[in-house]
Design a protein around this motif. Structure first.
Motif, PDB file in Angstrom:
ATOM      1  N   SER A  90      23.077  -2.119  16.523  1.00 49.13           N
ATOM      2  CA  SER A  90      23.403  -2.278  15.171  1.00 49.13           C
ATOM      3  C   SER A  90      22.114  -2.607  14.384  1.00 49.13           C
ATOM      4  O   SER A  90      21.392  -2.319  13.420  1.00 49.13           O
ATOM      5  N   SER A  91      21.777  -3.932  14.931  1.00 42.13           N
ATOM      6  CA  SER A  91      20.618  -4.762  14.459  1.00 42.13           C
ATOM      7  C   SER A  91      19.087  -3.782  14.606  1.00 42.13           C
ATOM      8  O   SER A  91      18.272  -3.795  13.800  1.00 42.13           O
ATOM      9  N   CYS A  92      19.253  -2.877  15.597  1.00 41.72           N
ATOM     10  CA  CYS A  92      18.036  -2.261  15.998  1.00 41.72           C
ATOM     11  C   CYS A  92      18.030  -0.771  14.963  1.00 41.72           C
ATOM     12  O   CYS A  92      16.849  -0.188  14.924  1.00 41.72           O
ATOM     13  N   THR A  93      18.682  -0.587  14.239  1.00 39.19           N
ATOM     14  CA  THR A  93      18.810   0.829  13.320  1.00 39.19           C
ATOM     15  C   THR A  93      18.323   0.471  12.040  1.00 39.19           C
ATOM     16  O   THR A  93      19.217  -0.226  11.185  1.00 39.19           O
ATOM     17  N   ALA A  94      17.109   0.389  11.748  1.00 36.33           N
ATOM     18  CA  ALA A  94      16.330   0.205  10.459  1.00 36.33           C
ATOM     19  C   ALA A  94      16.597   1.009   9.206  1.00 36.33           C
ATOM     20  O   ALA A  94      16.440   2.317   9.384  1.00 36.33           O
ATOM     21  N   THR A  95      16.768   0.618   7.953  1.00 36.12           N
ATOM     22  CA  THR A  95      16.678   1.381   6.895  1.00 36.12           C
ATOM     23  C   THR A  95      15.419   2.031   6.591  1.00 36.12           C
ATOM     24  O   THR A  95      14.471   1.161   6.618  1.00 36.12           O
ATOM     25  N   PRO A  96      15.091   3.381   6.181  1.00 34.11           N
ATOM     26  CA  PRO A  96      13.999   3.809   5.912  1.00 34.11           C
ATOM     27  C   PRO A  96      13.400   3.091   4.881  1.00 34.11           C
ATOM     28  O   PRO A  96      13.879   2.752   3.762  1.00 34.11           O
ATOM     29  N   SER A  97      12.027   3.020   5.094  1.00 39.57           N
ATOM     30  CA  SER A  97      11.155   2.321   3.881  1.00 39.57           C
ATOM     31  C   SER A  97      10.664   3.241   3.031  1.00 39.57           C
ATOM     32  O   SER A  97      10.315   4.533   3.132  1.00 39.57           O
ATOM     33  N   VAL A  98      10.642   2.815   1.558  1.00 45.51           N
ATOM     34  CA  VAL A  98      10.178   3.765   0.479  1.00 45.51           C
ATOM     35  C   VAL A  98       8.597   3.439   0.365  1.00 45.51           C
ATOM     36  O   VAL A  98       8.500   2.223   0.162  1.00 45.51           O
ATOM     37  N   PRO A  99       7.646   4.650   0.001  1.00 39.72           N
ATOM     38  CA  PRO A  99       6.302   4.475   0.228  1.00 39.72           C
ATOM     39  C   PRO A  99       6.159   3.720  -1.305  1.00 39.72           C
ATOM     40  O   PRO A  99       6.858   4.139  -2.179  1.00 39.72           O
ATOM     41  N   ALA A 100       4.934   2.753  -1.272  1.00 38.15           N
ATOM     42  CA  ALA A 100       4.835   2.435  -2.673  1.00 38.15           C
ATOM     43  C   ALA A 100       3.936   3.148  -3.598  1.00 38.15           C
ATOM     44  O   ALA A 100       4.066   2.743  -4.975  1.00 38.15           O
ATOM     45  N   THR A 101       3.367   4.183  -3.019  1.00 37.11           N
ATOM     46  CA  THR A 101       2.443   5.185  -3.759  1.00 37.11           C
ATOM     47  C   THR A 101       2.826   6.327  -3.641  1.00 37.11           C
ATOM     48  O   THR A 101       3.447   7.036  -2.395  1.00 37.11           O
ATOM     49  N   VAL A 102       2.494   7.536  -4.522  1.00 43.08           N
ATOM     50  CA  VAL A 102       2.672   8.909  -4.159  1.00 43.08           C
ATOM     51  C   VAL A 102       1.371   9.665  -4.845  1.00 43.08           C
ATOM     52  O   VAL A 102       0.422   9.237  -5.541  1.00 43.08           O
ATOM     53  N   SER A 103       1.048  10.825  -4.121  1.00 44.73           N
ATOM     54  CA  SER A 103      -0.039  11.633  -4.657  1.00 44.73           C
ATOM     55  C   SER A 103       0.440  12.901  -5.145  1.00 44.73           C
ATOM     56  O   SER A 103       1.264  13.613  -4.501  1.00 44.73           O
ATOM     57  N   VAL A 104       0.020  13.219  -6.063  1.00 45.43           N
ATOM     58  CA  VAL A 104       0.236  14.671  -6.896  1.00 45.43           C
ATOM     59  C   VAL A 104      -1.185  15.127  -7.101  1.00 45.43           C
ATOM     60  O   VAL A 104      -2.233  14.671  -7.022  1.00 45.43           O
ATOM     61  N   GLN A 105      -1.002  16.513  -7.385  1.00 35.56           N
ATOM     62  CA  GLN A 105      -2.174  17.530  -7.849  1.00 35.56           C
ATOM     63  C   GLN A 105      -1.778  17.845  -9.105  1.00 35.56           C
ATOM     64  O   GLN A 105      -0.904  18.342  -9.563  1.00 35.56           O
ATOM     65  N   ILE A 106      -2.980  18.049  -9.879  1.00 35.34           N
ATOM     66  CA  ILE A 106      -2.888  18.413 -11.323  1.00 35.34           C
ATOM     67  C   ILE A 106      -3.915  19.676 -11.450  1.00 35.34           C
ATOM     68  O   ILE A 106      -5.107  19.599 -11.309  1.00 35.34           O
ATOM     69  N   PHE A 107      -3.233  20.723 -11.756  1.00 37.16           N
ATOM     70  CA  PHE A 107      -4.166  21.968 -11.908  1.00 37.16           C
ATOM     71  C   PHE A 107      -4.460  22.130 -13.503  1.00 37.16           C
ATOM     72  O   PHE A 107      -3.577  22.566 -14.381  1.00 37.16           O
ATOM     73  N   VAL A 108      -5.767  22.155 -13.684  1.00 43.43           N
ATOM     74  CA  VAL A 108      -5.981  22.415 -15.248  1.00 43.43           C
ATOM     75  C   VAL A 108      -7.652  22.788 -15.120  1.00 43.43           C
ATOM     76  O   VAL A 108      -8.445  22.425 -14.417  1.00 43.43           O
ATOM     77  N   VAL A 142       7.543  11.799 -10.913  1.00 39.07           N
ATOM     78  CA  VAL A 142       6.711  12.402  -9.851  1.00 39.07           C
ATOM     79  C   VAL A 142       7.133  12.113  -8.578  1.00 39.07           C
ATOM     80  O   VAL A 142       7.881  10.933  -8.242  1.00 39.07           O
ATOM     81  N   THR A 143       6.900  13.124  -7.506  1.00 41.48           N
ATOM     82  CA  THR A 143       7.235  12.815  -6.232  1.00 41.48           C
ATOM     83  C   THR A 143       5.857  13.080  -5.500  1.00 41.48           C
ATOM     84  O   THR A 143       4.974  13.684  -6.013  1.00 41.48           O
ATOM     85  N   ASP A 144       5.979  12.500  -4.179  1.00 48.03           N
ATOM     86  CA  ASP A 144       4.730  12.800  -3.378  1.00 48.03           C
ATOM     87  C   ASP A 144       4.569  14.294  -3.130  1.00 48.03           C
ATOM     88  O   ASP A 144       5.495  14.950  -2.797  1.00 48.03           O
ATOM     89  N   GLY A 145       3.354  14.965  -3.498  1.00 47.37           N
ATOM     90  CA  GLY A 145       2.985  16.393  -3.150  1.00 47.37           C
ATOM     91  C   GLY A 145       2.969  17.061  -4.420  1.00 47.37           C
ATOM     92  O   GLY A 145       2.956  18.349  -4.297  1.00 47.37           O
ATOM     93  N   LEU A 146       3.678  16.550  -5.669  1.00 48.05           N
ATOM     94  CA  LEU A 146       3.992  17.137  -6.780  1.00 48.05           C
ATOM     95  C   LEU A 146       2.963  17.823  -7.456  1.00 48.05           C
ATOM     96  O   LEU A 146       1.738  17.335  -7.376  1.00 48.05           O
ATOM     97  N   LYS A 147       2.921  19.214  -7.589  1.00 50.26           N
ATOM     98  CA  LYS A 147       1.995  19.998  -8.319  1.00 50.26           C
ATOM     99  C   LYS A 147       2.161  20.049  -9.770  1.00 50.26           C
ATOM    100  O   LYS A 147       3.091  20.678 -10.113  1.00 50.26           O
ATOM    101  N   ILE A 148       1.247  19.833 -10.533  1.00 51.87           N
ATOM    102  CA  ILE A 148       1.591  19.807 -12.027  1.00 51.87           C
ATOM    103  C   ILE A 148       0.479  20.842 -12.428  1.00 51.87           C
ATOM    104  O   ILE A 148      -0.634  20.447 -12.100  1.00 51.87           O
ATOM    105  N   THR A 149       1.283  21.640 -13.395  1.00 52.05           N
ATOM    106  CA  THR A 149       0.083  22.743 -14.099  1.00 52.05           C
ATOM    107  C   THR A 149       0.292  22.548 -15.218  1.00 52.05           C
ATOM    108  O   THR A 149       1.064  22.657 -16.037  1.00 52.05           O
ATOM    109  N   LEU A 150      -1.106  22.248 -15.725  1.00 49.37           N
ATOM    110  CA  LEU A 150      -1.626  22.108 -17.275  1.00 49.37           C
ATOM    111  C   LEU A 150      -2.115  23.531 -17.864  1.00 49.37           C
ATOM    112  O   LEU A 150      -3.428  23.759 -17.434  1.00 49.37           O
ATOM    113  N   ASN A 151      -1.519  24.101 -18.614  1.00 45.70           N
ATOM    114  CA  ASN A 151      -2.324  25.463 -19.353  1.00 45.70           C
ATOM    115  C   ASN A 151      -2.730  25.290 -20.784  1.00 45.70           C
ATOM    116  O   ASN A 151      -1.893  24.726 -21.689  1.00 45.70           O
TER     117      ASN A 151
END
Length: 535
Positions: free
Chosen positions: A21-39, A79-88
């Motif tokens: 039981s002690s060996c089953t670790a809770t998944p860690s949340v990343p501190a940063t995310v990367s997104v792409q802005i299409f503009v 935002v989530t990691d890998g999110l694509k943002i489109t600005l028209n």
């Protein structure tokens, strides 16, 4: 020993489970995310802390939204990691397109030119229309174009071409000078009906004023005028030298203008104030005089005889006036009264009250008035009650009436003539047994009890209503369309064996009618004449 072994075994099992039981670790949340802005055709990578919004990504990349820009997903989305943002990028612009409005051409028959020959009376001018468009662009591509405004900045001017037509009318000798108005131009016949002289050829005469002076030397007329608060302006032109025109600096004359009898320097007139509502004016019911000279001098201010006033019943429509043979004889007519102008007191003196006509429209009926040539009788039309009509103002009955200048009671000369009879006395006609005789011409309604819409026929009688006889047009032809200035008497006999003649407006042409023989002659053929005078 067995009990101990079993306990030991259970303990070992629990230990193993706890270890697993002690060996089953809770998944860690990343501190940063990367997104792409299409503009703007580019891809901008942005790294930001987890839990931020699309707006934060825009702010970090230094991007801002225009008023019409569109973004997907919306700015408030997380935002989530890998999110694509489109600005028209969306913007608009306004474009004004100028469109030429081609002028139209009108062909006008003219008897003054040889048959088939053409001559411009009014040069055409193209107009101009401006159309404003709203154009929407998205990422540099036009996606919408819509018209939001259209206005004509310059009206096209019709081109009018005179086209010569063959005239089959036999020329007739005529006394004096006969002037007429055709398509906004003033013409004169002198000596013979074949001698046609252009007096004013600007095409802008409105026909409200069109009077020859007693000696036939000057023509008083009005022409259309441009500008707010201006309906027309009054001018004079020399008949002997049409190059001489004088602007009298008088405007907004609708009902009355005439020469003072025996004068060629004084003009009398009444004015109105323009209004947007029908009929287009509010009458001043005034009486003014203006003086001028051939050199172009005009009096700095008009002489006021009757100041602006309400005019009584239906005064908004206006007062009409009519001169007799002398400057002292000036009659007036309103929708409910006929009288004379007292020049000593500068007031109107009523002679006869009239039942006003209830027209139930935006016009008022004013009876026609004209003096006999000796100023002893004023001829007019009286609205009279009829049986079966509860409201006298709605009566369809009108009588031709004489008002003696000596103050005697009015005399009904002819019953049921129609509202537009417009009596017109002739000049003095010497006869074997009567040196100062004259005739009275008037229009007789074909359907007297429907005289507002009826056509009329020309009737002539002696001044006392005797010898009534219908002159024109022949019974097989349609009647005359009535108007206040329907005709004019000749200043002298038209021939040695005939009588005085009447110039009558009929179907847009001038006909001469001999009052003695009844013979008639058509002397114009273009069908566009609406005023005539003869001196």
């Amino acid at each position: 020993m067995r009990l101990y072994h079993s306990s030991q075994k259970l303990f070992l099992t629990l230990a193993i489970l706890l270890l697993l039981s002690s060996c089953t670790a809770t998944p860690s949340v990343p501190a940063t995310v990367s997104v792409q802005i299409f503009v703007d055709g580019e891809i901008i990578p942005v790294t930001l802390s987890n839990g931020n919004t699309v707006q934060t990504a825009l702010d970090k990349s230094g991007l801002s939204l225009g008023e019409l820009d569109r973004i997907d997903p919306p700015q408030s989305s997380q935002v989530t990691d890998g999110l694509k943002i489109t600005l028209n990028r969306v913007w608009e612009q306004f474009e004004i397109e100028q469109v030429v409005l081609p002028f139209e051409q009108q062909l006008q028959p003219s008897e003054t030119l040889p048959e088939g020959e053409q001559q411009p009376l009014q040069l055409g001018q193209n107009g101009l229309q401006e159309i404003t468009y709203r154009i929407v662009f998205e990422d540099g591509v036009e996606v919408l174009r819509s018209e939001i405004k259209s206005q004509i900045v310059k009206e096209p001017v019709m081109q009018i071409m005179l086209v010569g037509v063959q005239t089959s009318f036999v020329p007739l000798p005529i006394p004096g000078r006969l002037v007429y108005l055709s398509d906004g131009n003033a013409w004169m016949l002198e000596g013979t009906t074949a001698n046609r002289i252009a007096l004013v050829s600007t095409g802008d005469l409105d026909g409200r004023v069109f009077q020859l002076s007693d000696d036939g030397a000057w023509l008083l007329f009005s022409r259309y005028a441009e500008g707010d608060g201006v309906i027309n302006r009054m001018w004079v032109v020399s008949v002997d030298d049409p190059e001489v025109e004088v602007d009298l600096k008088v405007q907004n004359v609708i009902h009355f203008a005439d020469w003072e009898p025996g004068s060629e320097i004084w003009a009398a007139f009444s004015t109105v104030e323009p209004r947007q509502a029908a009929p287009g004016w509010q009458a001043n019911n005034n009486l003014l005089f203006n003086k001028f000279s051939a050199a172009g001098w005009i009096s700095p201010a008009p002489k006021i005889v009757l100041d602006t006033n309400s005019g009584g019943v239906y005064g908004w429509w206006g007062t009409d006036f009519s001169y007799g043979p002398s400057p002292d004889h000036l009659a007036y007519a309103t929708p409910n009264q006929v009288g004379i102008v007292d020049f000593n007191e500068n007031v109107n003196l009523p002679v006869m009250d009239i039942i006003p006509l209830q027209t139930r429209s935006d016009w008022a009926w004013v009876p026609g008035i004209n003096w006999g040539p000796d100023a002893k009788v004023l001829y007019t039309v009286r609205h009279v009650p009829t049986s079966g009509i509860a409201n006298a103002e709605e009566s369809p009955a009108f009588n031709l009436t004489a008002l003696p200048s000596n103050g005697s009671d009015p005399i009904d000369l002819v019953s049921l003539v129609g509202m537009f009879a417009y009596p017109l006395p002739s000049p003095i006609q010497s006869r074997p047994l009567e040196k100062r005789a004259y005739q009275v011409a008037y229009l007789q309604a074909i359907f007297p009890l429907q005289s507002e819409t009826s056509r009329y026929r020309l009737v002539v009688m002696d001044r006392d209503a005797s010898n009534q006889h219908e002159l024109f047009p022949p019974s097989e032809l349609s009647g005359i369309e009535p108007q206040k200035n329907w005709g004019a008497w000749s200043p002298k006999k038209i021939s040695s064996d005939g009588g005085y003649a009447l110039a009558v407006l009929y179907l847009g042409n001038i006909w001469l009618v001999d009052s003695h023989t009844g013979q008639s002659w058509q002397i114009t053929g273009d069908g566009r004449i609406n005023r005539v005078d003869w001196q």
